[in-house]
Design a protein around this motif. Structure first.
Motif, PDB file in Angstrom:
ATOM      1  N   CYS A  56     -10.664  26.652   1.628  1.00 45.12           N
ATOM      2  CA  CYS A  56     -10.643  27.666   2.700  1.00 45.12           C
ATOM      3  C   CYS A  56      -9.457  28.611   2.520  1.00 45.12           C
ATOM      4  O   CYS A  56      -9.597  29.835   2.688  1.00 45.12           O
ATOM      5  CB  CYS A  56     -10.578  26.993   4.076  1.00 45.12           C
ATOM      6  SG  CYS A  56     -12.151  26.336   4.636  1.00 45.12           S
ATOM      7  N   ASN A  57      -8.300  28.065   2.163  1.00 46.80           N
ATOM      8  CA  ASN A  57      -7.117  28.906   1.915  1.00 46.80           C
ATOM      9  C   ASN A  57      -7.377  29.863   0.764  1.00 46.80           C
ATOM     10  O   ASN A  57      -6.985  31.029   0.817  1.00 46.80           O
ATOM     11  CB  ASN A  57      -5.893  28.042   1.615  1.00 46.80           C
ATOM     12  CG  ASN A  57      -5.354  27.368   2.855  1.00 46.80           C
ATOM     13  OD1 ASN A  57      -5.600  27.809   3.971  1.00 46.80           O
ATOM     14  ND2 ASN A  57      -4.635  26.277   2.673  1.00 46.80           N
ATOM     15  N   ARG A  58      -8.052  29.392  -0.260  1.00 42.26           N
ATOM     16  CA  ARG A  58      -8.312  30.222  -1.438  1.00 42.26           C
ATOM     17  C   ARG A  58      -9.281  31.360  -1.150  1.00 42.26           C
ATOM     18  O   ARG A  58      -9.142  32.441  -1.713  1.00 42.26           O
ATOM     19  CB  ARG A  58      -8.855  29.362  -2.575  1.00 42.26           C
ATOM     20  CG  ARG A  58      -7.831  28.368  -3.069  1.00 42.26           C
ATOM     21  CD  ARG A  58      -7.735  28.354  -4.575  1.00 42.26           C
ATOM     22  NE  ARG A  58      -6.488  27.720  -4.960  1.00 42.26           N
ATOM     23  CZ  ARG A  58      -6.401  26.556  -5.564  1.00 42.26           C
ATOM     24  NH1 ARG A  58      -7.494  25.912  -5.888  1.00 42.26           N
ATOM     25  NH2 ARG A  58      -5.232  26.057  -5.870  1.00 42.26           N
ATOM     26  N   VAL A  59     -10.291  31.107  -0.308  1.00 45.33           N
ATOM     27  CA  VAL A  59     -11.273  32.164  -0.027  1.00 45.33           C
ATOM     28  C   VAL A  59     -10.940  32.928   1.254  1.00 45.33           C
ATOM     29  O   VAL A  59     -11.650  33.857   1.622  1.00 45.33           O
ATOM     30  CB  VAL A  59     -12.731  31.627   0.025  1.00 45.33           C
ATOM     31  CG1 VAL A  59     -13.157  31.119  -1.335  1.00 45.33           C
ATOM     32  CG2 VAL A  59     -12.915  30.585   1.090  1.00 45.33           C
ATOM     33  N   GLY A  60      -9.865  32.519   1.947  1.00 45.97           N
ATOM     34  CA  GLY A  60      -9.406  33.258   3.116  1.00 45.97           C
ATOM     35  C   GLY A  60     -10.245  33.078   4.364  1.00 45.97           C
ATOM     36  O   GLY A  60     -10.435  34.039   5.111  1.00 45.97           O
ATOM     37  N   VAL A  61     -10.754  31.873   4.599  1.00 45.31           N
ATOM     38  CA  VAL A  61     -11.510  31.606   5.823  1.00 45.31           C
ATOM     39  C   VAL A  61     -10.876  30.441   6.585  1.00 45.31           C
ATOM     40  O   VAL A  61     -10.148  29.632   6.019  1.00 45.31           O
ATOM     41  CB  VAL A  61     -13.001  31.263   5.529  1.00 45.31           C
ATOM     42  CG1 VAL A  61     -13.694  32.427   4.870  1.00 45.31           C
ATOM     43  CG2 VAL A  61     -13.149  30.005   4.717  1.00 45.31           C
ATOM     44  N   VAL A  62     -11.155  30.419   7.871  1.00 42.69           N
ATOM     45  CA  VAL A  62     -10.717  29.312   8.713  1.00 42.69           C
ATOM     46  C   VAL A  62     -11.970  28.627   9.228  1.00 42.69           C
ATOM     47  O   VAL A  62     -12.795  29.259   9.885  1.00 42.69           O
ATOM     48  CB  VAL A  62      -9.862  29.809   9.902  1.00 42.69           C
ATOM     49  CG1 VAL A  62      -9.473  28.653  10.807  1.00 42.69           C
ATOM     50  CG2 VAL A  62      -8.630  30.545   9.400  1.00 42.69           C
ATOM     51  N   GLU A  63     -12.136  27.349   8.895  1.00 40.90           N
ATOM     52  CA  GLU A  63     -13.306  26.596   9.319  1.00 40.90           C
ATOM     53  C   GLU A  63     -12.894  25.203   9.767  1.00 40.90           C
ATOM     54  O   GLU A  63     -11.947  24.639   9.231  1.00 40.90           O
ATOM     55  CB  GLU A  63     -14.317  26.439   8.167  1.00 40.90           C
ATOM     56  CG  GLU A  63     -14.977  27.697   7.732  1.00 40.90           C
ATOM     57  CD  GLU A  63     -16.014  27.445   6.645  1.00 40.90           C
ATOM     58  OE1 GLU A  63     -16.856  28.329   6.475  1.00 40.90           O
ATOM     59  OE2 GLU A  63     -15.986  26.398   5.979  1.00 40.90           O
ATOM     60  N   THR A  64     -13.612  24.707  10.720  1.00 44.83           N
ATOM     61  CA  THR A  64     -13.460  23.314  11.136  1.00 44.83           C
ATOM     62  C   THR A  64     -14.809  22.655  10.866  1.00 44.83           C
ATOM     63  O   THR A  64     -15.732  22.761  11.667  1.00 44.83           O
ATOM     64  CB  THR A  64     -13.106  23.212  12.636  1.00 44.83           C
ATOM     65  OG1 THR A  64     -11.944  24.008  12.873  1.00 44.83           O
ATOM     66  CG2 THR A  64     -12.846  21.769  13.035  1.00 44.83           C
ATOM     67  N   PRO A  65     -14.930  21.995   9.712  1.00 38.96           N
ATOM     68  CA  PRO A  65     -16.235  21.466   9.325  1.00 38.96           C
ATOM     69  C   PRO A  65     -16.553  20.125   9.985  1.00 38.96           C
ATOM     70  O   PRO A  65     -15.658  19.423  10.474  1.00 38.96           O
ATOM     71  CB  PRO A  65     -16.076  21.271   7.818  1.00 38.96           C
ATOM     72  CG  PRO A  65     -14.636  20.881   7.683  1.00 38.96           C
ATOM     73  CD  PRO A  65     -13.905  21.724   8.709  1.00 38.96           C
TER      74      PRO A  65
END
Length: 189
Positions: A56-65
């Motif tokens: 997520c850090n690498r692709v620039g997203v914030v997710e709570t899976p």
């Protein structure tokens, strides 16, 4: 934040059985044997969440899976031992090289082997689904309801596996109030 917009309907169900068609979904996966109370399962799921966070850090997203697990009884008669594939939906935009770099970084940072982590797309297809509320050891009643639904609608299970999607983190929530989506892959008679 959360799951992809197009996938939200896959993570909704009622406390009564219904049908859902699950398309191909890209996952980060690790396989094992045993039950969810064993150290190997706990370590594997921790690795999955750590890898997901790095990606997520690498692709620039914030997710709570959500943690998902496909459980397969190796011996049908005993319902034991279990083999499992624990998985988390892969963040959108991850490439193979990104995955390999993050997996290697995780191995270095945590000092643990990570080569068992892999990525794959899985299509469950037609499934009976149900929202189970309560402890895992009471899932039997929910599966009975799902099996009755199958009989009533001329459906049979496809294989010996079932999927559990943990909408609550079992370590952070009172175990009597857990929400778990259950899925049985099925086919028409």
């Amino acid at each position: 934040m959360g799951i992809g917009v197009g996938r939200k309907s896959l993570y909704k169900a009622k406390e009564t059985p219904s049908l859902v068609i699950v398309p191909s979904v890209p996952y980060l996966i690790i396989d094992g044997e045993g039950n969810s109370n064993e150290e190997g399962y706990t370590l594997a799921t921790q690795l999955l969440f750590s890898l997901h966070d790095l990606l997520c850090n690498r692709v620039g997203v914030v997710e709570t899976p959500f943690l998902e697990c496909v459980w397969t009884a190796q011996e049908i008669e005993n319902r034991e031992p279990w083999s499992w594939s624990a998985m988390i939906v892969e963040p959108q935009g991850v490439t193979e090289s990104m995955f390999e770099e993050a997996r290697d970084e995780l191995a270095f940072k945590q000092g643990t082997p990570t080569l068992d982590l892999y990525r794959s797309s899985i299509e469950d297809g037609l499934c009976v689904t149900l929202l189970h509320s309560g402890p895992f050891n009471f899932e039997g009643k929910s599966f009975q309801m799902m099996n009755a639904y199958c009989k009533e609608h001329n459906l049979v299970r496809s294989g010996r596996s079932h999927r559990e999607i943990y909408l609550d983190h079992p370590k952070r929530k009172i175990r009597d109030d857990l929400k778990t989506l259950l899925r049985l892959p099925v086919r028409e008679l």
